[in-house]
Design an enzyme around this catalytic site. Structure first.
Site, PDB file in Angstrom:
ATOM      1  N   GLU A  15       0.702  -1.202   0.143  1.00 46.05           N
ATOM      2  CA  GLU A  15      -0.061  -0.056   0.025  1.00 46.05           C
ATOM      3  C   GLU A  15       0.812   1.096  -0.078  1.00 46.05           C
ATOM      4  OE1 GLU A  15      -3.144  -0.332  -1.021  1.00 46.05           O
ATOM      5  OE2 GLU A  15      -3.655  -1.538   0.594  1.00 46.05           O
ATOM      6  N   HIS A  16       0.544   2.057  -0.960  1.00 46.64           N
ATOM      7  CA  HIS A  16       1.463   3.419  -1.129  1.00 46.64           C
ATOM      8  C   HIS A  16       2.802   3.064  -1.371  1.00 46.64           C
ATOM      9  CE1 HIS A  16      -1.999   6.162   0.056  1.00 46.64           C
ATOM     10  NE2 HIS A  16      -2.324   5.214   0.955  1.00 46.64           N
ATOM     11  N   ASP A  18       3.070   2.041  -4.845  1.00 42.55           N
ATOM     12  CA  ASP A  18       3.336   2.106  -6.446  1.00 42.55           C
ATOM     13  C   ASP A  18       3.726   3.413  -6.885  1.00 42.55           C
ATOM     14  OD1 ASP A  18       0.842   3.443  -5.685  1.00 42.55           O
ATOM     15  OD2 ASP A  18      -0.477   2.584  -7.197  1.00 42.55           O
ATOM     16  N   SER A  48     -25.685   6.310 -16.325  1.00 40.00           N
ATOM     17  CA  SER A  48     -25.179   5.526 -15.347  1.00 40.00           C
ATOM     18  C   SER A  48     -26.332   5.276 -14.512  1.00 40.00           C
ATOM     19  CB  SER A  48     -24.088   6.272 -14.592  1.00 40.00           C
ATOM     20  OG  SER A  48     -24.058   5.449 -13.431  1.00 40.00           O
ATOM     21  N   GLY A 101     -16.470   4.746  -3.496  1.00 40.47           N
ATOM     22  CA  GLY A 101     -15.845   5.251  -2.237  1.00 40.47           C
ATOM     23  C   GLY A 101     -15.396   4.478  -1.161  1.00 40.47           C
ATOM     24  N   GLY A 103     -12.705   2.489  -1.481  1.00 39.77           N
ATOM     25  CA  GLY A 103     -11.427   2.308  -1.534  1.00 39.77           C
ATOM     26  C   GLY A 103     -11.011   0.954  -2.309  1.00 39.77           C
ATOM     27  N   SER A 106     -13.254   2.186  -7.795  1.00 40.64           N
ATOM     28  CA  SER A 106     -14.332   2.423  -8.739  1.00 40.64           C
ATOM     29  C   SER A 106     -13.863   3.344  -9.789  1.00 40.64           C
ATOM     30  CB  SER A 106     -15.824   2.725  -8.082  1.00 40.64           C
ATOM     31  OG  SER A 106     -15.356   3.826  -7.224  1.00 40.64           O
ATOM     32  N   ASP A 151      -4.112   0.341  -9.409  1.00 35.86           N
ATOM     33  CA  ASP A 151      -5.582   0.276  -9.441  1.00 35.86           C
ATOM     34  C   ASP A 151      -5.957  -0.189 -10.993  1.00 35.86           C
ATOM     35  OD1 ASP A 151      -5.365   1.132  -6.832  1.00 35.86           O
ATOM     36  OD2 ASP A 151      -6.466   3.103  -7.220  1.00 35.86           O
TER      37      ASP A 151
HETATM   38  C1  GLA Z   1      -5.028   4.511  -4.172  1.00 36.05           C
HETATM   39  C2  GLA Z   1      -4.385   4.858  -5.534  1.00 36.05           C
HETATM   40  C3  GLA Z   1      -3.315   3.803  -6.054  1.00 36.05           C
HETATM   41  C4  GLA Z   1      -2.411   3.349  -4.743  1.00 36.05           C
HETATM   42  C5  GLA Z   1      -3.198   3.160  -3.528  1.00 36.05           C
HETATM   43  C6  GLA Z   1      -2.692   2.894  -2.043  1.00 36.05           C
HETATM   44  O1  GLA Z   1      -5.847   3.309  -4.511  1.00 36.05           O
HETATM   45  O2  GLA Z   1      -5.102   4.867  -6.543  1.00 36.05           O
HETATM   46  O3  GLA Z   1      -2.348   4.061  -7.018  1.00 36.05           O
HETATM   47  O4  GLA Z   1      -1.510   4.388  -4.367  1.00 36.05           O
HETATM   48  O5  GLA Z   1      -4.112   4.253  -3.174  1.00 36.05           O
HETATM   49  O6  GLA Z   1      -1.829   1.873  -2.301  1.00 36.05           O
END
Ligand code: GLA
Length: 358
Positions: A15-16, A18, A48, A101, A103, A106, A151
């Protein structure tokens, strides 16, 4: 009529990492955005089921609405125009069973489903990671968030029963089989988040303020044993951000190895360490996410941690299929006692195939 689909993702670890070219291990999930469309014409006209507005933008994305989902649609079309896509439009309708929303990406799923349909409309073939990079640029163009490629890559590269181990620097990737008969249970805090209003960019700047101590190396190439020496000269905040990112990259490798060794207790320990690092060092968790992780551990989950950018959203719980629903319900019941005003939800998911036409 043609049908396109792009799934959301649950990041298992990394996480965090990329946005500094690090390692991630996300899975596409069996919750997706679908687009049913007639391809052709000079405009992109979309409705939509989830939003009241009608989007109507030129097929080359040369003008964009100021708010709403049309910003993403126009941004994708504009990025595709920059790589030479012929400006062929479409008329269609979006539907979704992917919570917004929470996480679960979407917005990436929206970019990917629109890009996939627009490529089909103009008979353009892009390599999967070229498409992911283009959708990431569209996200920046639409909302200005300096997010990484995870993502969009997860939505495109996903495979049923697998997570994808992706090096966001080299773009090397491989599929990692997930334990059989296990669900990815997503427990949503009910605290809505949008990347553009979260501290995402701020955290990333704080991290960047510490990167110079790596002498040009990326955090993924640093051994965590070097951290005490490297961090000694840094102010407290950049030091904590960097400690998270270096240790998190190491955890991605270790989780992939633990899955390969079928060592699920070790996966549980690594998820717990990853969550603690996001809470204490990167500081993107919130009490609601911490409570869900703690309660899932007490209820006997194999592994649990927050997933995605943080500041709200959901946790991902690895749990055997036959216990997933009941564990989720009991965790949410205990959570509601602690946070009576919250409206949490449970999404029982499995790793799924990535985006495409169906
Ligand atoms: C969001 C960002 C991703 C990544 C995550 C944290 O989802 O879009 O690129 O940085 O936060 O891992």
């Amino acid at each position: 009529m043609r049908w396109f689909r792009a799934p959301g993702r649950a990041n298992l670890i990394g996480e965090h990492t990329d946005h500094t070219d690090g390692l991630v291990l996300p899975a596409a999930i069996d919750r997706a955005l679908s687009l049913e469309a007639d391809l052709g014409g000079h405009r992109i006209r979309l409705t939509s089921a989830q939003a009241p507005e009608r989007v109507d933008v030129p097929a080359d994305g040369s003008s964009a609405p100021e708010g709403g989902f049309g910003r993403f649609v126009a941004a994708v079309a504009a990025e595709l125009a920059e790589v030479g896509r012929a400006p062929v439009g479409m008329t269609g309708r979006l539907t979704s069973d992917l919570p917004q929303g929470a996480g679960l990406s979407s917005s990436a799923a929206l970019e990917v489903v629109v890009a996939t349909a627009l490529c089909a409309a103009a008979d353009l073939q892009l390599e999967p990671l070229e498409l992911a990079a283009l959708c990431r640029r569209a996200e920046h163009r639409a909302v200005g968030v300096p997010s990484g490629i995870m993502d969009q890559a997860a939505s495109i590269l996903g495979r049923a029963g697998h997570a994808v181990l992706l090096d966001c620097g080299t773009l090397e990737h491989r599929q990692v089989p997930l334990p059989e008969q296990h669900a990815l249970l997503l427990l949503d805090t009910g605290v809505q988040r949008r990347l553009e209003t979260s501290g995402y960019a701020q955290r990333s700047e704080e991290l960047r303020a510490g990167l110079h101590v790596l002498d040009g190396r990326r955090p993924a190439d640093v051994d965590p044993a070097e951290l005490p020496t490297l961090l000694a000269s840094l102010p407290a905040i950049p030091a904590r951000r960097l400690r998270h990112v270096v240790s998190e990259n190491a955890r991605v490798r270790e989780v992939a190895a633990a899955f390969a060794a079928e060592d699920l207790p070790r996966v549980g320990e690594l998820f717990a360490a990853g969550h603690a690092s996001l809470r204490d060092d990167y500081e993107v968790s919130i009490p609601e996410l911490d409570a869900l992780v703690e309660l899932s551990g007490e209820a006997g989950a194999t592994a649990a941690r927050m997933t995605g950018g943080g500041f709200g959203g959901a946790i991902v719980v690895l749990v055997p299929d036959d216990r997933a629903q009941s564990l989720g319900e009991s965790v949410l019941a205990a959570y509601r006692e602690r946070f009576p005003a919250a409206s949490p939800s449970l999404h029982l998911c499995h790793a799924s195939d990535g985006a495409g036409e169906r």
